[in-house]
Design a protein around this motif. Structure first.
Motif, mmCIF file in Angstrom:
data_model
loop_
_atom_site.group_PDB
_atom_site.id
_atom_site.type_symbol
_atom_site.label_atom_id
_atom_site.label_comp_id
_atom_site.label_asym_id
_atom_site.label_seq_id
_atom_site.Cartn_x
_atom_site.Cartn_y
_atom_site.Cartn_z
ATOM 1 N N SER A 274 0.811 -1.215 0.000
ATOM 2 C CA SER A 274 0.000 0.000 0.000
ATOM 3 C C SER A 274 0.843 1.262 0.000
ATOM 4 N N GLU A 275 2.110 1.149 0.300
ATOM 5 C CA GLU A 275 2.993 2.317 0.300
ATOM 6 C C GLU A 275 3.706 2.491 -1.029
ATOM 7 N N GLN A 276 3.435 1.607 -1.992
ATOM 8 C CA GLN A 276 4.067 1.740 -3.301
ATOM 9 C C GLN A 276 3.396 2.852 -4.085
ATOM 10 N N GLU A 277 4.198 3.601 -4.834
ATOM 11 C CA GLU A 277 3.666 4.686 -5.643
ATOM 12 C C GLU A 277 2.671 4.120 -6.660
ATOM 13 N N GLY A 278 1.530 4.754 -6.760
ATOM 14 C CA GLY A 278 0.509 4.297 -7.689
ATOM 15 C C GLY A 278 -0.537 3.402 -7.066
ATOM 16 N N HIS A 279 -0.262 2.836 -5.875
ATOM 17 C CA HIS A 279 -1.265 2.021 -5.190
ATOM 18 C C HIS A 279 -2.432 2.925 -4.779
ATOM 19 N N PRO A 280 -3.695 2.459 -4.891
ATOM 20 C CA PRO A 280 -4.841 3.308 -4.541
ATOM 21 C C PRO A 280 -4.763 3.918 -3.150
ATOM 22 N N VAL A 281 -4.216 3.190 -2.178
ATOM 23 C CA VAL A 281 -4.099 3.745 -0.823
ATOM 24 C C VAL A 281 -3.065 4.863 -0.793
ATOM 25 N N TYR A 282 -1.948 4.655 -1.476
ATOM 26 C CA TYR A 282 -0.896 5.681 -1.545
ATOM 27 C C TYR A 282 -1.457 6.952 -2.167
ATOM 28 N N ILE A 283 -2.189 6.803 -3.282
ATOM 29 C CA ILE A 283 -2.783 7.959 -3.962
ATOM 30 C C ILE A 283 -3.788 8.653 -3.045
ATOM 31 N N PHE A 284 -4.617 7.877 -2.360
ATOM 32 C CA PHE A 284 -5.644 8.416 -1.474
ATOM 33 C C PHE A 284 -5.016 9.296 -0.390
ATOM 34 N N LYS A 285 -3.921 8.804 0.211
ATOM 35 C CA LYS A 285 -3.249 9.573 1.264
ATOM 36 C C LYS A 285 -2.565 10.813 0.704
ATOM 37 N N GLN A 286 -1.962 10.692 -0.483
ATOM 38 C CA GLN A 286 -1.315 11.847 -1.105
ATOM 39 C C GLN A 286 -2.326 12.940 -1.419
ATOM 40 N N GLU A 287 -3.511 12.531 -1.849
ATOM 41 C CA GLU A 287 -4.573 13.510 -2.102
ATOM 42 C C GLU A 287 -4.933 14.249 -0.808
ATOM 43 N N LEU B 206 2.220 -1.807 -10.356
ATOM 44 C CA LEU B 206 2.307 -3.146 -10.953
ATOM 45 C C LEU B 206 2.915 -4.091 -9.924
ATOM 46 N N PRO B 207 2.080 -4.723 -9.105
ATOM 47 C CA PRO B 207 2.601 -5.619 -8.064
ATOM 48 C C PRO B 207 3.229 -6.864 -8.671
ATOM 49 N N HIS B 208 4.114 -7.464 -7.907
ATOM 50 C CA HIS B 208 4.712 -8.722 -8.346
ATOM 51 C C HIS B 208 3.661 -9.818 -8.248
ATOM 52 N N ARG B 209 3.468 -10.569 -9.323
ATOM 53 C CA ARG B 209 2.455 -11.621 -9.349
ATOM 54 C C ARG B 209 3.119 -12.937 -9.732
ATOM 55 N N GLU B 210 2.971 -13.934 -8.884
ATOM 56 C CA GLU B 210 3.485 -15.265 -9.191
ATOM 57 C C GLU B 210 2.559 -15.955 -10.187
ATOM 58 N N SER B 211 3.134 -16.723 -11.111
ATOM 59 C CA SER B 211 2.334 -17.502 -12.047
ATOM 60 C C SER B 211 2.171 -18.909 -11.506
ATOM 61 N N PHE B 212 0.918 -19.357 -11.431
ATOM 62 C CA PHE B 212 0.634 -20.688 -10.928
ATOM 63 C C PHE B 212 0.119 -21.607 -12.038
ATOM 64 N N GLU B 213 0.434 -21.244 -13.285
ATOM 65 C CA GLU B 213 0.030 -22.092 -14.396
ATOM 66 C C GLU B 213 0.829 -23.386 -14.363
ATOM 67 N N GLU B 214 0.195 -24.435 -14.860
ATOM 68 C CA GLU B 214 0.838 -25.746 -14.851
ATOM 69 C C GLU B 214 2.087 -25.733 -15.713
ATOM 70 N N LYS B 215 3.174 -26.268 -15.175
ATOM 71 C CA LYS B 215 4.439 -26.320 -15.908
ATOM 72 C C LYS B 215 4.845 -27.771 -16.103
ATOM 73 N N ASN B 216 5.352 -28.080 -17.275
ATOM 74 C CA ASN B 216 5.789 -29.432 -17.592
ATOM 75 C C ASN B 216 7.274 -29.541 -17.292
ATOM 76 N N THR B 217 7.630 -30.020 -16.085
ATOM 77 C CA THR B 217 9.023 -30.105 -15.670
ATOM 78 C C THR B 217 9.382 -31.558 -15.396
ATOM 79 N N ASP B 218 10.675 -31.764 -15.086
ATOM 80 C CA ASP B 218 11.132 -33.120 -14.766
ATOM 81 C C ASP B 218 10.492 -33.611 -13.477
ATOM 82 N N LYS B 219 10.127 -32.708 -12.620
ATOM 83 C CA LYS B 219 9.542 -33.095 -11.357
ATOM 84 C C LYS B 219 8.069 -33.472 -11.507
ATOM 85 N N GLU B 220 7.435 -33.005 -12.597
ATOM 86 C CA GLU B 220 6.006 -33.258 -12.768
ATOM 87 C C GLU B 220 5.756 -33.585 -14.226
ATOM 88 N N LYS B 221 5.608 -34.851 -14.551
ATOM 89 C CA LYS B 221 5.478 -35.289 -15.947
ATOM 90 C C LYS B 221 4.041 -35.707 -16.207
#
Length: 444
Positions: free
Chosen positions: A83-96, A253-268
């Protein structure tokens, strides 16, 4: 334990509503609480307004400042780093809020200068500066509207319906106080500067109280409740309603992890035989696990491009959507259960006469309007639902647009005459007043 705390809070607030002095109530509060969360305040207000105590949201609203003073200095902070990141709605709200406070300080300073006997030779310049600062401060309307149109719908979905009702009502009272002050400035001179100062201070007191309620109570509820997707939807739709004095200088632009299925050696993944059985082999430090299952059949997707029987002809879903979006009207449909279900995109959201955003879809129609017009909204729906009227029309001259606006509320009934909802269509009709002559059939 939480329930017990809320019961104590309710008891204290009931005493206040029944005439106990703020001092005695503060003494009770200090004895029981070293800290209180914004969520507890929200739950307490909800229970007060929905129980058989006879307390309405108007009652809560009338003592809103007393409640806020009760909680000052003891509301628990919620730490959400995003919420303290520039551009976050809360950050903008407080700056206003910082920018709005700065405008208020400048206004107060100019009013003080105008009150001095030796200010006569600078009067015109000071009034010009005051008018400019009042214009900046008036942008708080954008700040309040984003709160009401974007924050409140999501709060209601999480069950926090009491704070929005109370806060929206107080917002409208503050808007009225500001308009009184603004009108007095527009009459300088000959309007007395002392009267201007008096009206400003009445507004300023309530405005400052609202800033406290926003930052110490409202935002704490939101930070405890909203997830990242909620904040992203608010960020996407905020431009529609505009900002107060400041404008975002960066996109959040928050960091977003991708949880899409991946075809790896650990999961065939390998497909089974014709029976569509799928086998998944997973290697772990504890050994190899084999899972066998039948995948769920893919759901049929609606074909948006193939024409279907549609009224007196044929249209595809895509064509119907394009036609609705090309009508020179702003269309809103509220279904028979009073749920805001649809609006068209005839113009960009920021150019709409009645602004609509996706977050409003699915909301009860009464929650889409400020408390001061609820009785009118209910009356319109009653007239249309009961068949007393098939249409209700209104029109007004929009000072902001400088144009006439014509609004129609039409009952939507099926072939059996049963009520299915209300269609609102809004049209700018200024061009109709400017028609030249009785006929025009030539192509220019």
């Amino acid at each position: 334990m939480v329930d017990n705390r809320i019961d104590v809070l309710k008891s204290i607030l009931l005493d206040l509503h029944h005439g106990a002095s703020p001092e005695s109530v503060q003494e009770q509060f200090d004895k029981h609480f070293k800290g209180v969360s914004a969520l507890e305040i929200s739950m307490m207000e909800h229970e007060l307004m929905s129980s058989d105590t006879g307390i309405t949201f108007e009652d809560v609203m009338s003592l809103c400042n007393v409640h806020a003073n009760l909680f000052k200095g003891v509301i628990s902070d919620v730490n959400v780093p995003d919420s303290e990141q520039e551009g976050h709605p809360v950050y903008i709200f407080k700056q206003e809020n910082l920018a709005l406070r700065a405008a208020m300080l400048r206004i107060r300073r100019i009013i003080d200068n105008l009150s001095q006997p030796d200010s006569i030779e600078f009067r015109d310049e000071l009034i010009k500066g005051l008018t400019h600062q009042v214009g900046l401060l008036g942008q708080f309307h954008h700040h309040y509207t984003r709160k009401e149109k974007l924050f409140f719908p999501i709060m209601e979905r999480y069950g926090h319906d009491a704070p929005p009702k109370v806060m929206w009502g107080v917002d409208d009272e503050i808007r009225e106080l500001f308009n009184n002050f603004k009108n007095s400035v527009e009459q300088l001179p000959p309007y007395d500067i002392n009267d201007v100062s008096y009206l400003f201070e009445i507004f300023a007191k309530e405005f400052e109280e609202m800033i406290f309620k926003e930052e110490a109570i409202l935002l704490m509820i939101l930070l405890e409740t909203f997830n990242q997707d909620d904040w992203l939807s608010i960020a996407r739709e905020s431009d529609t309603y505009g900002y107060a004095i400041i404008k975002p200088t960066a996109q959040w632009l928050p960091h977003r992890e991708s949880f899409e299925e991946k075809n790896t050696d650990k999961e065939k993944l390998r497909e089974g035989s014709e029976d569509k059985t799928t086998t998944r082999t997973i290697d772990t430090p504890e050994g190899t696990f084999t899972l066998t299952f039948v995948p769920k059949e893919r759901e049929e997707v609606i074909d948006r491009t193939t024409p279907q029987i549609f009224g007196n002809g044929y249209l595809s879903v895509e064509q119907a959507n394009l036609i609705l979006n090309h009508l020179p009207l702003e269309i809103t449909f509220v279904n028979k259960d009073d749920i805001f279900q649809y609006y068209n995109d005839s113009v960009p959201a920021e150019e709409m006469i009645f602004k609509r955003t996706p977050s409003q879809v699915g909301r009860h129609v009464e929650l889409c309007h400020p408390p001061k017009v609820l009785d009118k909204v209910k009356k319109i729906f009653q007239l249309l639902r009961t068949g007393q009227k098939d249409k209700v029309v209104m029109w007004f001259k929009s000072e902001k647009l400088g144009k006439f606006v014509y609004v129609t509320y039409a009952a939507v009934r099926d072939d059996r005459g049963e009520f299915q909802g209300v269609l609102e269509y809004v049209q700018e009709i200024q061009d109709f007043f400017e028609l030249d002559g009785d006929v025009m059939r030539d192509i220019k």
